[in-house]
Design a protein around this motif. Structure first.
Motif, PDB file in Angstrom:
ATOM      1  N   SER A  96      -1.382   7.919  -6.233  1.00  0.00           N
ATOM      2  CA  SER A  96      -2.720   8.497  -6.283  1.00  0.00           C
ATOM      3  C   SER A  96      -2.668   9.955  -6.742  1.00  0.00           C
ATOM      4  O   SER A  96      -3.654  10.508  -7.211  1.00  0.00           O
ATOM      5  CB  SER A  96      -3.377   8.397  -4.905  1.00  0.00           C
ATOM      6  N   ARG A 124       0.830  -1.206   0.000  1.00  0.00           N
ATOM      7  CA  ARG A 124       0.000   0.000   0.000  1.00  0.00           C
ATOM      8  C   ARG A 124       0.868   1.261   0.000  1.00  0.00           C
ATOM      9  O   ARG A 124       0.609   2.224  -0.720  1.00  0.00           O
ATOM     10  CB  ARG A 124      -0.915  -0.024   1.218  1.00  0.00           C
ATOM     11  N   ASN A 125       1.949   1.218   0.831  1.00  0.00           N
ATOM     12  CA  ASN A 125       2.797   2.396   0.919  1.00  0.00           C
ATOM     13  C   ASN A 125       3.578   2.656  -0.365  1.00  0.00           C
ATOM     14  O   ASN A 125       3.994   3.776  -0.636  1.00  0.00           O
ATOM     15  CB  ASN A 125       3.768   2.255   2.101  1.00  0.00           C
ATOM     16  N   ALA A 159       0.523   4.055  -2.732  1.00  0.00           N
ATOM     17  CA  ALA A 159      -0.212   5.253  -2.305  1.00  0.00           C
ATOM     18  C   ALA A 159       0.217   6.545  -3.015  1.00  0.00           C
ATOM     19  O   ALA A 159      -0.638   7.296  -3.491  1.00  0.00           O
ATOM     20  CB  ALA A 159      -0.104   5.401  -0.792  1.00  0.00           C
ATOM     21  N   PRO A 160       1.521   6.826  -3.114  1.00  0.00           N
ATOM     22  CA  PRO A 160       1.903   8.114  -3.712  1.00  0.00           C
ATOM     23  C   PRO A 160       1.419   8.279  -5.147  1.00  0.00           C
ATOM     24  O   PRO A 160       1.252   9.399  -5.601  1.00  0.00           O
ATOM     25  CB  PRO A 160       3.432   8.089  -3.645  1.00  0.00           C
TER      26      PRO A 160
END
Lengths: 390, 595
Positions: free
Chosen positions: B11, B4-5, B8-9
């Motif tokens: 997005s 996820r990490n 995430a960016p």
């Protein structure tokens, strides 16, 4: 014998020193002109490879001697100077000047209720915009360029509100002796509420970009860890202190303005590293938004916004001494104020968090830090050079 | 590391398909906020050039530069702003006493010539001059204090007419220092004062609590300060910058306060003035304010001065004209004592008549004439010779000399000047019902506003816009004052509007006395004919040059005979002028200091 020695008898020729500069060490000036430095200061570092062996900080590039300037000006003339002690967050110093001189002159009893609320509002707006700037800026130091662009946009929304309220975007020159300089404009609360909504709506996207980014997490976690013992020894305040897990906040511990009437929590984190400090700031952004909403609800809408002032050109204040403090986004700021009964300040001294953080703490932190992390470290300590060179 | 990490960016890419927040400057110029602090604007009509903006500017970005000739209450200077120094704090706007200075909401101005960024707002025309937006002075925030410290008065008002005690009680120390702190030190008052007194300086001295310095500053160009402190016509207050949008500084009351701090001025003032006039003799005929001023400063410089006064007391109109509830006799005597202390010889009850003037001319090196206006102007209405019609000036003199003045039970005073008010208030204290009848409107009345208010507070009635038609005797032995209403019409010569009788209407006022107070004229019949002819112009007044000298060599003059303002401070100014003139005429340094 060389020709030089024949022509200059008795002139000592120095031998090459046995233990000269370490050939493995490189000396480097980081700043004063460098995008990674906060404001106009520089750090002189000695590197071995990527690792800083030692370093010293240099300030003085914008020395304007605010404190001395204020000793030569009438009280009202000192007022436009103080905001320049911290560009990013000018309202704290404005409040401190007003509060200290009001206390010594006895004007504090006359500051209207509404003015106190507006002051609280401005102080919290100011903290919010400063936190936004650093929150994105922290990611910027790690090469994550989108984040600061976004937070600066959000900050600009707030600056629009500041412009509407105070007539200025960056230097507000708004909180002054006796209250504030102008009333809230018609419909200001509603527009500010919309601005807050716009900021709040976009915060989750920023979390994705910053706190949840693997790049940021890797580079911020366990980096720039401040030992807990330093807290008391050096006098660390603000987010760096709260990131150690110590819940200290001037707004709660030494209440001023209308903070006692607001419901807010002191945000803390554990780890004392860059990540923890950023996390504290992120939580404080949320708290500030909540507090501003409370203020807008609780503040009175009627009444004067400034006490009746005497002729400010000849305002004299009885001799006295005081220390007033307030919580800036960086930590505790305080004014030591001495007056002598004349129409000018006898001595004023600003105690700000930047001196502690950017000089004392930073110099201790430098040995062993990777050169690539220096920017991130400085921003996480939220350095503001004008406040050091006051 | 969680997936996820890592994801995430990314997005952030979603934003690429949304409308940007930023706007291009060249196509969208956003105006500044409603109260933005942009480039200065100045309403030059409202601006009085007081320079308070320049005083408060901590960057010294504002210079006051001459753009026009100075006029009454306007220095002719206007602020010039240097944007290399300005920090846009807008203190200049918030302090502006006339609220003329403001800031526009305009913030973009590009020019390759750096010198253009110094301009005089309002005079050097700019695109943003008419900008309605921008920072303006706000009613709720002011850096100067527009409220005067109230003067303690004899209370209650209705009791005042039963006593001759002073109505104005004077400030105490705290009140005076508080009032003095309101001054912005613009100096417009100095220009307005006929004697150019050092007003901001003595107010500063009072603010600092240094009353000796205040009196020294005051005495530099006024030897009758206690009189001026109580009854001056105070042109200074009319132009006071603080008074443009509020109450002017109580300059008169502050002067009064300073002088009241000393029972005797002898110790306060230096005796150390160069005795440049030693051995020269000057005669002063008429002991009014002008004559006493000339006498005092000449005596201080070592001249031998003799004052000839027809009445038993010097002071001129300040003695016989001003009622004692405004200016008590001990105040006058205190000031006259300093004159005699400094060597002025005063001959009272000594009217110069016949050949005596010629003798004085021979005996003295120079003569100063300041006999004032004593011949009352006529009402020019039938019945003015009837018994019971009297002239205010005669009544005032009789009253002050202790003679009994019978005003009966009701009086009408014709006129609207200070003399009319004095006659009315004295009549009120003598027990009469008083009505003042004035030709023009209330706003046109030459009398001091405060005097008019005080008179009304004491029960004096006021009728305006009326023209006296005649005075008749009634069978009961009273007087019937007949007047017609008037309308105001524009004056042909562009002067102030004049009253025009509305024909056919007659009003009657039955009174015991009619007091005429419509002004006085000069009377030079006491002078030898050739001298009188030499000094006077066709209206019977005296013309003087810049030294205060008449057309006859060695004869100087001043006061109401010379100037048309007819107040004490103008007479004092004439006296000062004559001091310099006489010194110069007698060949000594006129620039030597006065006290």
């Amino acid at each position: 014998m060389s020709l030089f020695e024949i022509e200059n008898p008795g002139f000592d020729i120095l031998e090459d020193p046995q233990d000269g500069p370490n050939p493995r060490e490189v000396q480097l000036w980081f700043g004063p002109q460098h995008p990674g430095i906060t404001g106009n200061m520089s750090v002189q570092v000695w590197l071995e490879g990527d690792t800083i062996k030692r370093g010293i900080t240099h300030v003085g590039y914008l020395h304007r001697g605010f404190e001395k300037l204020m000793e030569r000006r009438k009280y009202i003339q000192s007022f436009p100077i103080v905001c320049r002690m911290c560009v990013a967050e000018p309202d704290t110093t404005e409040y401190l000047l007003a509060a200290s001189l009001e206390e010594l002159s006895g004007l504090d009893a006359e500051v209207p209720e509404k003015a106190q609320w507006i002051r609280t509002l401005v102080m919290e707006m100011s903290r919010l915009q400063a936190q936004l700037m650093v929150f994105g800026g922290q990611a910027g130091t790690m090469g994550l360029g989108t984040a600061p662009n976004w937070t600066y946009t959000l900050r600009d929304f707030l600056l629009d509100s500041f412009e509407e309220l105070t007539g200025g975007r960056v230097y507000h020159m708004y909180i002054t002796y006796g209250g504030v300089r102008r009333d809230l404009p018609q419909g200001f609360a509603l527009r500010l509420e919309k601005t807050l909504d716009a900021i709040e709506e976009r915060l989750p996207y920023l979390d994705d970009l910053i706190l949840d980014s693997e790049v940021f997490r890797t580079r911020a976690r366990g980096v720039g860890v401040l030992p807990r013992e330093w807290a008391e020894e050096i006098g660390i305040t603000g987010p760096p202190l709260r990131a150690m897990g110590i819940a200290r906040d001037t707004r709660r511990d030494f209440p001023y303005l209308k903070y006692p009437e607001l419901d807010f929590k002191v945000c803390t984190a554990t780890g004392s590293d860059i990540y923890a400090r950023t996390l504290v700031r992120r939580m404080e952004i949320q708290e500030s938004i909540g507090m501003i909403r409370q203020i807008l609800q609780k503040m009175p809408h009627e009444g004067p916004y400034c006490a009746k002032l005497p002729n400010m050109l000849h305002w004299t204040i009885p001799a006295g001494y005081t220390y007033v403090r307030a919580e800036a986004s960086r930590g505790e700021m305080g004014f030591v104020m001495v007056t002598d009964g004349s129409d000018k300040i006898r001595r004023v001294h600003l105690r700000g968090p930047s001196y502690t953080n950017a000089v004392t703490v930073l110099e201790r932190m430098l040995p062993g830090t990777n050169i690539a992390d220096l920017s991130a470290l400085m921003v996480s300590l939220q350095t503001c050079p004008p406040e050091i060179e006051r | 590391m969680s997936l996820r990490n890592v994801i995430a960016p990314f997005s952030a890419w979603a934003r690429a398909f949304q409308k940007p927040f930023t706007v291009p400057q060249d196509s969208t110029h956003r105006p500044g906020a409603e109260r933005y602090r942009g480039w200065h604007i100045n309403d030059t009509e409202k601006c009085i050039g007081c320079g308070t903006c320049a005083d408060i500017c901590q960057n010294e970005a504002i210079d006051m530069v001459p753009v026009d000739e100075p006029t009454k209450g306007d220095s002719g200077l206007r602020p010039k702003v240097d944007y290399g120094r300005c920090c846009w704090c807008a203190l200049c706007v918030d302090v502006c006493p006339s609220a003329s200075l403001g800031m526009s909401s305009e913030y973009v101005w590009v020019d390759k010539d750096p010198d253009v960024f110094r301009y005089i707002p309002g005079v050097d025309k700019k695109d943003w001059d008419g900008d309605e937006r921008g920072w303006r002075k706000d009613a709720g925030y002011d850096l100067i204090d527009h409220e005067r410290v109230p003067m303690p008065m004899l209370e209650p008002e209705e009791e005042r007419v039963k006593t001759w005690a002073e109505v104005v009680l004077g400030y105490n120390e705290e009140q005076a220092r508080k009032e003095a702190a309101r001054c912005v030190e613009c100096g417009l008052c100095i220009a307005a004062c006929p004697a150019h007194m050092h007003i901001p300086d003595y107010i500063a001295a009072i603010r600092d609590g240094d009353y000796e310095r205040a009196v020294q500053q005051i005495y530099d160009n006024n030897p009758l300060p206690e009189m001026c402190g109580k009854v001056c016509t105070r042109r200074c207050e009319g132009v006071c910058a603080v008074g443009v949008n509020g109450d002017p500084l109580a300059i008169r009351w502050l002067k009064r306060f300073a002088t009241e701090q000393f029972s005797d001025f002898d110790q306060v003032l230096s005796r150390d003035v160069p005795q440049i006039g030693a051995g020269r003799k000057v005669a002063v005929i008429g002991g009014g304010p002008g004559g006493l001023t000339a006498a005092f400063y000449l005596a201080v410089r070592g001249f031998q001065v003799t004052v000839f006064e027809a009445l038993p007391q010097v002071g001129g109109a300040t003695f016989f004209g001003i009622p004692k509830y405004r200016f008590p006799l001990p105040s006058l005597e205190k000031q006259v004592k300093l004159l005699t202390d400094r060597g002025v010889k005063i001959l009272t009850n000594h009217k110069v008549e016949g050949d005596e003037f010629k003798r004085i001319q021979q005996e003295f090196d120079a003569v100063y004439i300041g006999t004032g206006l004593l011949k009352p102007s006529a009402l020019r209405a039938p019945g003015e010779d009837l018994p019971g019609v009297m002239h205010a000036i005669d009544m005032l003199i009789d009253h002050h000399l202790g003679k009994k003045v019978d005003v009966g039970e009701s009086v009408v005073v014709v006129g609207g000047g200070n003399v009319a008010i004095d006659a009315a208030r004295i009549s009120r204290r003598l027990g009469a019902e008083v009505t003042i009848a004035y030709r023009r409107r209330l706003v046109d009345m030459p009398a001091d506003d405060e005097e008019i208010e005080d008179a009304q507070a004491e029960g004096v009635k006021l009728i305006t816009q009326n023209i006296p038609l005649r005075v008749e005797q009634t069978p009961e032995g009273k007087l019937d004052f007949v007047w017609g209403p008037a309308e105001m019409v524009a004056s042909e010569d562009g002067g102030r509007p004049r009253p025009k009788l509305i024909e056919g209407v007659e009003n009657h006022l039955i009174v015991d006395r009619v007091i005429v107070a419509i002004g006085q004229k000069p009377d030079l019949t006491w002078l030898p004919d050739d001298v009188a002819e030499g000094v006077s112009n066709k209206w019977g007044y005296i013309d003087c040059d810049e030294n205060g000298m008449t057309h006859v060599e060695g004869i100087f003059a001043g006061g109401d005979l010379v100037n048309d303002t007819a107040d004490a401070i103008s007479a004092i100014a004439d006296g000062l002028k004559a001091v310099e003139g006489i010194s110069r005429y007698l060949g000594v340094d006129a620039k030597v200091r006065r006290v």
